[in-house]
Design an enzyme around this catalytic site. Structure first.
Site, PDB file in Angstrom:
ATOM      1  N   TYR A 151       0.855  -1.182   0.000  1.00 25.41           N
ATOM      2  CA  TYR A 151       0.000   0.000   0.000  1.00 25.41           C
ATOM      3  C   TYR A 151       0.895   1.237   0.000  1.00 25.41           C
ATOM      4  O   TYR A 151       1.834   1.322   0.786  1.00 25.41           O
ATOM      5  CB  TYR A 151      -0.889   0.005   1.250  1.00 25.41           C
ATOM      6  CG  TYR A 151      -1.703   1.269   1.403  1.00 25.41           C
ATOM      7  CD1 TYR A 151      -2.968   1.357   0.843  1.00 25.41           C
ATOM      8  CD2 TYR A 151      -1.194   2.375   2.086  1.00 25.41           C
ATOM      9  CE1 TYR A 151      -3.717   2.515   0.953  1.00 25.41           C
ATOM     10  CE2 TYR A 151      -1.936   3.541   2.195  1.00 25.41           C
ATOM     11  CZ  TYR A 151      -3.194   3.601   1.626  1.00 25.41           C
ATOM     12  OH  TYR A 151      -3.924   4.748   1.733  1.00 25.41           O
ATOM     13  N   GLU A 240      -3.164   7.514  -4.184  1.00 28.51           N
ATOM     14  CA  GLU A 240      -3.244   6.267  -3.414  1.00 28.51           C
ATOM     15  C   GLU A 240      -3.113   5.078  -4.356  1.00 28.51           C
ATOM     16  O   GLU A 240      -3.892   4.938  -5.287  1.00 28.51           O
ATOM     17  CB  GLU A 240      -4.575   6.191  -2.661  1.00 28.51           C
ATOM     18  CG  GLU A 240      -4.633   5.012  -1.716  1.00 28.51           C
ATOM     19  CD  GLU A 240      -5.942   4.988  -0.942  1.00 28.51           C
ATOM     20  OE1 GLU A 240      -6.998   4.790  -1.560  1.00 28.51           O
ATOM     21  OE2 GLU A 240      -5.898   5.162   0.287  1.00 28.51           O
TER      22      GLU A 240
END
Ligand code: GDP
Ligand code: MN
Length: 438
Positions: A151, A240
């Site tokens: 992530y 993101e």
């Protein structure tokens, strides 16, 4: 693992839009600010322009286009992904009955079949609410089976007043859960705005995350540096990547991207990004308001608020809350407040079926008397269809006239306007009248 999931929906990381911001801003909904988000297939192009590696991908706007696009992958495995501006597509479902907005496929026929079940239908994810969001395109990407999912996000951090890079080697699952259960697995690195992200620091982060060899560490570090460059140069508020993966064939690839931009900056500094806006993914009422220069935001209470000016909007919402009420929405009518704008304002405010309206408009450039006339005209236009109390606080220039105009109207069919000039009293009355309609 993905390869063993066959054609079942891939369930990866869920809340794309909110997870990073949730951690920094204290919960979804805490930030009412609106950011421009762009589709994944456009985000992939932008990443590639910055030299960031992604699986090769092609968008398609019809089942036939999807079929053709899939042919160009030469028989290799692919993923087909619904292009809907919401996170949690993998775990979402379509109103057509299809489960999952992300599927592994092998043939052009499958691409066509899935595209026909996705395009023109609404995808419902935990970020869209029950109404779902229309899917007008799909993206086909080469399936590069991940060996490990990471992530990565870039955001502005209010606490440190700096951009931060957030990274975890536990991508592919809810990052909020990781943050709550295993906060050590999240590495947050503040970035000096002027200097940018230094290669050496990026490499340090990559080493902490762990990759299979130095080659991937370098690729990951390089990706971080380029992501920050994009973040800064394009006035992004959120980059993101979830997942950033090390593929089984040993490449570091950004497999999903959720890019958000500062709405205000984009309008005059980033015309190329502004063009990427997709109004079909935004709330239709908010888009209509925007076209007319009105600022309309939906909230979840039961008092509709009509104001002029951002400061008065905030003050109005605060005073409603202080008196135990909850705004259903607010509409900033700006400097105009003519009858046409007022009618549109009513239409938008009433779409939420509020139990009362609170009109708090200051007569500065525009006189309160004129605002009152517009208000009465708009009230008359809805009186036969709607049953509602309107509390009107019209202070400022010519306020005495305003009061007379409103008293002259009093009530008509279902609509009653109450002129109240004291702010607290006005808010109290709006809350009381809304509560009376229980
Ligand atoms: P989201 O659910 O909206 O976050 O959608 P994602 O694009 O993240 O897709 C969900 C999951 O599908 C990811 O977590 C990955 O595990 C998988 N996935 C997404 N893109 C690809 C890809 O290009 N190749 C492969 N093999 N898997 C992918
Ligand atoms: Mn994702």
């Amino acid at each position: 693992m993905i390869s063993s999931m066959g054609l079942k929906p891939l369930g990866g990381l869920r809340t794309r839009a909110s997870m990073a911001s949730t951690m920094l801003r204290g919960g979804p909904g805490a930030a009412q600010k609106r950011f421009l988000s762009i589709h994944e297939y456009l985000s992939m192009d932008l990443l590639n322009k910055y030299g960031i590696a992604t699986p090769r991908s092609i968008p398609a706007k019809s089942p036939e286009e999807a079929f053709k696009a899939a042919q160009s992958f030469g028989g290799k495995g692919m993923v087909i992904k619904a292009q809907v501006l919401a996170g949690g597509r993998g775990k979402g479902h379509f109103d057509s009955g299809l489960q999952g907005g992300v599927h592994l496929i092998k043939t052009p026929e499958e691409a066509r079949d899935y595209a026909s079940k996705m395009i023109g239908n609404k995808l419902i994810t935990k970020q869209t609410g029950e109404a779902g969001r229309i899917c007008n395109a799909v993206m086909l990407a080469e399936a590069r089976p991940p060996a490990h999912e990471y992530y990565v996000a870039l955001l502005n951090d209010r606490a440190s007043q700096l951009p931060v890079l957030i990274a975890s080697n536990q991508g592919g699952m809810s990052i909020e859960d990781v943050a709550a259960e295993n906060p050590d697995a999240i590495i947050t690195t503040p970035i000096d705005f002027e200097k940018g992200l230094e290669q050496s620091k990026a490499l340090e982060i990559a080493k902490k995350l762990g990759f299979s060899s130095e080659k991937q560490e370098k690729q990951a570090a390089d990706t971080f540096v380029k992501l920050y460059k994009l973040f800064k140069e394009k006035d992004a508020t959120q980059v993101e990547i979830n997942p950033m993966a090390e593929s089984k064939d040993g490449e570091v690839l950004c497999m999903d991207a959720k890019l958000g931009f500062d709405d205000n900056a984009v309008e005059f500094r980033q015309p190329d990004i502004a063009e990427l806006r997709d109004p079909t993914q935004e709330d239709a009422d908010e888009v209509e308001a925007g076209k007319k220069g009105l600022n309309f935001i939906k909230l979840d209470g039961d008092i509709g608020c009509l104001v002029n000016g951002a400061g008065l909007a905030m003050a109005t919402m605060d005073v409603v809350k202080l008196n135990g009420g909850n705004p259903a929405n607010f509409l900033d009518i700006g400097g105009g407040a003519d009858a046409e704008a007022m009618k549109l304002a009513f239409k938008l405010l009433l779409s939420a079926k509020p139990k009362a309206l609170f009109v708090n408009v200051f007569g500065g450039i525009v006189s309160s008397g004129k605002v009152a006339e517009s208000l009465v005209e708009a009230a008359k236009s809805i009186a036969d269809d709607v049953n509602i109390d309107i509390v009107a606080r019209l202070r400022g220039n010519q306020e005495a006239d305003a009061k007379k105009v409103i008293e002259g109207f009093g009530s008509s069919s279902g609509v009653k306007i109450h002129p109240v000039f004291d702010l607290d009293e006005a808010a109290q009355l709006a809350v009381k009248l809304a509560a009376a309609r229980g």
